[in-house]
Design an enzyme around this catalytic site. Structure first.
Site, short mmCIF file in Angstrom:
data_model
loop_
_atom_site.label_atom_id
_atom_site.label_comp_id
_atom_site.label_asym_id
_atom_site.label_seq_id
_atom_site.Cartn_x
_atom_site.Cartn_y
_atom_site.Cartn_z
N SER A 252 -2.33 5.83 -6.15
CA SER A 252 -3.67 6.34 -6.45
C SER A 252 -3.94 7.68 -5.77
CB SER A 252 -4.73 5.33 -6.02
OG SER A 252 -4.64 5.04 -4.63
N GLU B 262 0.82 -1.22 0.00
CA GLU B 262 0.00 0.00 0.00
C GLU B 262 0.85 1.27 0.00
OE1 GLU B 262 -3.08 0.73 -0.38
OE2 GLU B 262 -4.15 -1.16 -0.11
#
Length: 297
Positions: free
Chosen positions: A226, A207
Site C-alpha cells: 500500500s 506487513e
C-alpha cells in the site's frame, strides 16, 4: 493495530465531541475541512456496535479522487512488485478502483471467499484485541482517506492501506490462514513480551515481508503493498533470510522506509516458517528465542 498503531493519531471523546489529534506535520493538520471529516469518521466508528454492519461513510469528491489516483498507481506497481499469491487475491476480490468501497461492500465480496469481515476502527486498536479478532476472521479497519494534497503518501495507515493492502491478501485462502494463525497465537501467549514478539513477526512478514519469485524480489506485506514509495525500494533494503528468532527482536523505525527486510524463497517458505511459528508459539518458545537471540555469537 500492533506496533504500527503508534502511527495512528490519538482520538478522544468528550460528550458528543470526537477529536482526532493530528500531528503538526500531518498533511491535513492545517485543513479545517479535513480535520472535521476525520472527526466525523472517527465518531462513526466509535458509535458502531458489534454485531451490526459497518457504518456508511459519505466520501467527498476529493477523497474519491485520492482513491482513484492511489489505486491506479499501485495497480501498476503490483504487477511488477507484488507476489503471485497477492495478485491472485486481488483478482478474486476485484475491489473497485474508480470509487471508494464501503466496508459493508468489501465484506459482501470478501465473506464468500475466505469468511473474513471488516469492522470499523476510529484509530488505534489494542494489540491483543486486534490480533485476537483475526482468529475469528475479523479485521479492524479505519475508514478515513489520506489528505488530497498528497494522494500517494500517508503518515498513518488509512483505508487504502487497510483494504488495498490487507484486503487483497485476505481474499486468498493461503493468506487468510496465516492471519487466523496470527490471531490464535496472540490469544495463546500470555505475557506482553510474548505478544510483542508475535507482533514483530507479523510486522516483518504480513506487513513488510518479501519473497523471491522467478529471480525477482517481490512483496507480500500489506505495508509495502500500500506504499507507492516504499514498494519501489525493496531491493535497496538489507534482505535477510527468513528467521522468526531474528524477526521477533529486530528493531525498526516506523517513520522511515524499513532498512531491514526478511526475504523468503517463495510463498511456500512463508507458510512453512511463519505459519508454523504462529501455530506453535507460546510463552516458553518466546523465552527460548529471546535467550538464543541474546547469546554471544
Amino acid at each position: 493495530m500492533f506496533e504500527e498503531g503508534q502511527l495512528y493519531a490519538p482520538v478522544t471523546r468528550t460528550g458528543d465531541d470526537v477529536t482526532v489529534h493530528l500531528a503538526a506535520d500531518h498533511p491535513g493538520a492545517v485543513d479545517p475541512a479535513y480535520r472535521a471529516r476525520r472527526n466525523a469518521l472517527a465518531a462513526l466508528a466509535m458509535d458502531w456496535r458489534p454485531g451490526t454492519p459497518p457504518p456508511i461513510a459519505t466520501y467527498t469528491d476529493a477523497e474519491q479522487e485520492v482513491w482513484r489516483i492511489a489505486c491506479a498507481e499501485l495497480h501498476n506497481l503490483h504487477q511488477r512488485r507484488a507476489c503471485a499469491t497477492y495478485l491472485e487475491g486481488r483478482e478474486r476480490l476485484r475491489l473497485p478502483e474508480d470509487h471508494i468501497p464501503q466496508l459493508v461492500e468489501v465484506n459482501e465480496m470478501l465473506g464468500p471467499l475466505t469468511g473474513f469481515q471488516y469492522v470499523p476502527a476510529a484509530g488505534l486498536v489494542p494489540l491483543r484485541e486486534f490480533y485476537g479478532s483475526l482468529a475469528d476472521g475479523v479485521f479492524h479497519s479505519t475508514q478515513y482517506i489520506r489528505h488530497h494534497s498528497v494522494p500517494l503518501y500517508t503518515p498513518e495507515p488509512d483505508l487504502i492501506h487497510e483494504v488495498v493492502g490487507h484486503g487483497n491478501c485476505l481474499a486468498h485462502d493461503r493468506f487468510a490462514t496465516l492471519y487466523r494463525l496470527a490471531g490464535q497465537a496472540a490469544r495463546r501467549v500470555q505475557t506482553l513480551e510474548a505478544l510483542e514478539f508475535v507482533s514483530k513477526v507479523f510486522w516483518f512478514s504480513l506487513e513488510f515481508g518479501v519473497v523471491r519469485e522467478h529471480g525477482e524480489v517481490r512483496t507480500y506485506g500489506a505495508g509495502l503493498l500500500s506504499s507507492y514509495g516504499e514498494i519501489q525500494q525493496i531491493e535497496a533494503a538489507d534482505l535477510r533470510p527468513l528467521d522468526v528468532g531474528r524477526m521477533g527482536v529486530q528493531t525498526y523505525d516506523i517513520t522511515h522506509y524499513q532498512p531491514v527486510l526478511f526475504c523468503a524463497d517463495g510463498f511456500d517458505e512463508v507458510e512453512d516458517v511463519i505459519g508454523a511459528f504462529f501455530a506453535e508459539v507460546d510463552d516458553h518458545m518466546v523465552e527460548r528465542l529471546l535467550h538464543d537471540a541474546s547469546a554471544p555469537t
